[in-house]
Design a protein around this motif. Structure first.
Motif, PDB file in Angstrom:
ATOM      1  N   ARG A  66     120.732  62.598 -31.815  1.00  0.00           N
ATOM      2  CA  ARG A  66     120.605  62.048 -30.463  1.00  0.00           C
ATOM      3  C   ARG A  66     119.218  61.471 -30.200  1.00  0.00           C
ATOM      4  O   ARG A  66     119.023  60.745 -29.229  1.00  0.00           O
ATOM      5  CB  ARG A  66     120.906  63.137 -29.427  1.00  0.00           C
ATOM      6  N   LEU A  67     118.245  61.782 -31.065  1.00  0.00           N
ATOM      7  CA  LEU A  67     116.903  61.225 -30.904  1.00  0.00           C
ATOM      8  C   LEU A  67     116.816  59.790 -31.425  1.00  0.00           C
ATOM      9  O   LEU A  67     115.879  59.069 -31.083  1.00  0.00           O
ATOM     10  CB  LEU A  67     115.879  62.094 -31.653  1.00  0.00           C
ATOM     11  N   GLY A  69     117.128  55.955 -31.718  1.00  0.00           N
ATOM     12  CA  GLY A  69     117.172  54.923 -30.688  1.00  0.00           C
ATOM     13  C   GLY A  69     116.222  55.180 -29.531  1.00  0.00           C
ATOM     14  O   GLY A  69     116.138  54.360 -28.615  1.00  0.00           O
ATOM     15  N   LYS A  70     115.499  56.309 -29.578  1.00  0.00           N
ATOM     16  CA  LYS A  70     114.533  56.619 -28.525  1.00  0.00           C
ATOM     17  C   LYS A  70     113.120  56.589 -29.106  1.00  0.00           C
ATOM     18  O   LYS A  70     112.934  56.733 -30.312  1.00  0.00           O
ATOM     19  CB  LYS A  70     114.820  57.995 -27.924  1.00  0.00           C
ATOM     20  N   CYS A  71     112.134  56.402 -28.237  1.00  0.00           N
ATOM     21  CA  CYS A  71     110.736  56.362 -28.666  1.00  0.00           C
ATOM     22  C   CYS A  71     109.889  57.219 -27.734  1.00  0.00           C
ATOM     23  O   CYS A  71     110.174  57.316 -26.532  1.00  0.00           O
ATOM     24  CB  CYS A  71     110.203  54.930 -28.691  1.00  0.00           C
ATOM     25  N   PHE A  72     108.836  57.820 -28.291  1.00  0.00           N
ATOM     26  CA  PHE A  72     107.955  58.701 -27.537  1.00  0.00           C
ATOM     27  C   PHE A  72     106.514  58.319 -27.852  1.00  0.00           C
ATOM     28  O   PHE A  72     106.161  58.124 -29.014  1.00  0.00           O
ATOM     29  CB  PHE A  72     108.225  60.156 -27.908  1.00  0.00           C
ATOM     30  N   GLU A  82     103.198  55.489 -31.047  1.00  0.00           N
ATOM     31  CA  GLU A  82     104.599  55.539 -30.650  1.00  0.00           C
ATOM     32  C   GLU A  82     105.444  56.018 -31.824  1.00  0.00           C
ATOM     33  O   GLU A  82     105.378  55.461 -32.921  1.00  0.00           O
ATOM     34  CB  GLU A  82     105.074  54.166 -30.180  1.00  0.00           C
ATOM     35  N   CYS A  84     109.260  56.693 -33.040  1.00  0.00           N
ATOM     36  CA  CYS A  84     110.675  56.411 -32.828  1.00  0.00           C
ATOM     37  C   CYS A  84     111.443  57.123 -33.947  1.00  0.00           C
ATOM     38  O   CYS A  84     111.480  56.621 -35.081  1.00  0.00           O
ATOM     39  CB  CYS A  84     110.955  54.907 -32.858  1.00  0.00           C
ATOM     40  N   ASN A 146     110.955  66.775 -24.873  1.00  0.00           N
ATOM     41  CA  ASN A 146     110.694  65.890 -26.007  1.00  0.00           C
ATOM     42  C   ASN A 146     109.394  65.140 -25.748  1.00  0.00           C
ATOM     43  O   ASN A 146     109.298  64.374 -24.784  1.00  0.00           O
ATOM     44  CB  ASN A 146     111.834  64.885 -26.172  1.00  0.00           C
ATOM     45  N   THR A 165     110.111  69.415 -29.262  1.00  0.00           N
ATOM     46  CA  THR A 165     111.465  69.186 -28.755  1.00  0.00           C
ATOM     47  C   THR A 165     112.199  70.511 -28.616  1.00  0.00           C
ATOM     48  O   THR A 165     112.036  71.411 -29.460  1.00  0.00           O
ATOM     49  CB  THR A 165     112.257  68.243 -29.673  1.00  0.00           C
TER      50      THR A 165
END
Length: 263
Positions: A66-67, A69-72, A82, A84, A146, A165
């Motif tokens: 589920r992580l 496609g997301k970026c932090f 960043e 991803c 997260n 997370t």
């Protein structure tokens, strides 16, 4: 005489002031466009982010998918980092210089596995750094949310990131065993039993573990799913459900979920 004198004084006054200034035009202030170096259209093409390859297929614990496609991001000093998951790690200089630096610190490659546990995510083949490519290792630790917590450079061109997370707070959340197919799990169980019964040596056990890792790595490289599609695994996608307090360690063995944590 008086009229003549007044004319002379008027002429002298105009001469001292000089000619009447032209009407001043409104000054136009042009701000230099800047996107902190990220795909800035005013930068040369070579300065934009250009990955050397595509990321490897998503792999590892199913509940971490589920992580994707997301970026932090995390800002430290004048740089924004960043992360991803299953894609890449990038760095962007947070200044208004026309040539602000932006670069790729690594592209998703594979998991580092040790002692039957996923230890970290390796991002390789980043931008060139002298005679090598930049690379990053991302360690996943338990956290309430997260977030990208820390970034440092232990050695030149090699970066270490810590990602917090709630998805890894369960003690079994990063075990390799739950991600194996049923056939590999049965083979694993047999070898563990043989080791307990002293039917095989520790060396043989280690060799089998390496074989399992090679198999899963090969399947990942070709994008082939090797996780058993059972009702138990389908249930693990809903990690917000509470684990019964009376569950034994055997019941939790193949459960990569959380205890009372939600994303």
């Amino acid at each position: 005489m008086a009229v003549r004198l007044a004319g002379i004084l008027l002429l002298l006054g105009l001469t001292a002031r000089g000619p009447a200034p032209a009407r001043a035009g409104k000054m136009k202030v042009v701000e230099e466009p800047n996107t902190f170096g990220l795909n800035n259209p005013f930068l040369p093409q070579a300065s934009r982010l250009q990955p050397k390859r595509e990321p490897s297929p998503v792999s590892g614990p199913l509940h971490l998918f589920r992580l994707a496609g997301k970026c932090f991001s995390l800002v430290e000093s004048t740089y924004k980092y960043e992360f991803c998951p299953f894609h890449n790690v990038t760095q962007h200089e947070q200044t208004f210089r026309w040539n602000a630096y932006s670069g790729i610190l690594g592209i998703w490659h594979e998991w580092e596995i040790a002692n039957n546990t996923f230890k970290g995510m390796w991002m390789t083949d980043g931008d060139s750094c002298h005679s090598r490519s930049r690379q990053s290792k991302v360690e996943l630790t338990c956290g309430k949310t997260n977030r990208l917590a820390h970034v440092f450079e232990p050695s030149t061109c090699v970066y270490a990131l810590t990602f917090e997370t709630p998805l890894v707070c369960h003690p079994h959340s990063l075990l390799v065993y739950p991600t194996l197919s049923e056939a590999l799990q049965q083979r694993w169980d047999q070898v563990e039993q043989d080791l307990a019964d002293e039917l095989i040596t520790l060396q043989a056990h280690s060799e089998l573990s390496q074989e399992v890792r090679r198999l899963t790595s090969l399947l990942d490289q070709h994008g082939i799913s090797h996780t058993q599609p059972t009702a138990e695994i389908a249930h693990s996608k809903h990690l917000g459900q509470q684990v019964p307090t009376g569950a034994t360690s055997e019941q939790l063995r193949g459960d990569p979920g959380l205890r009372g944590n939600t994303l």
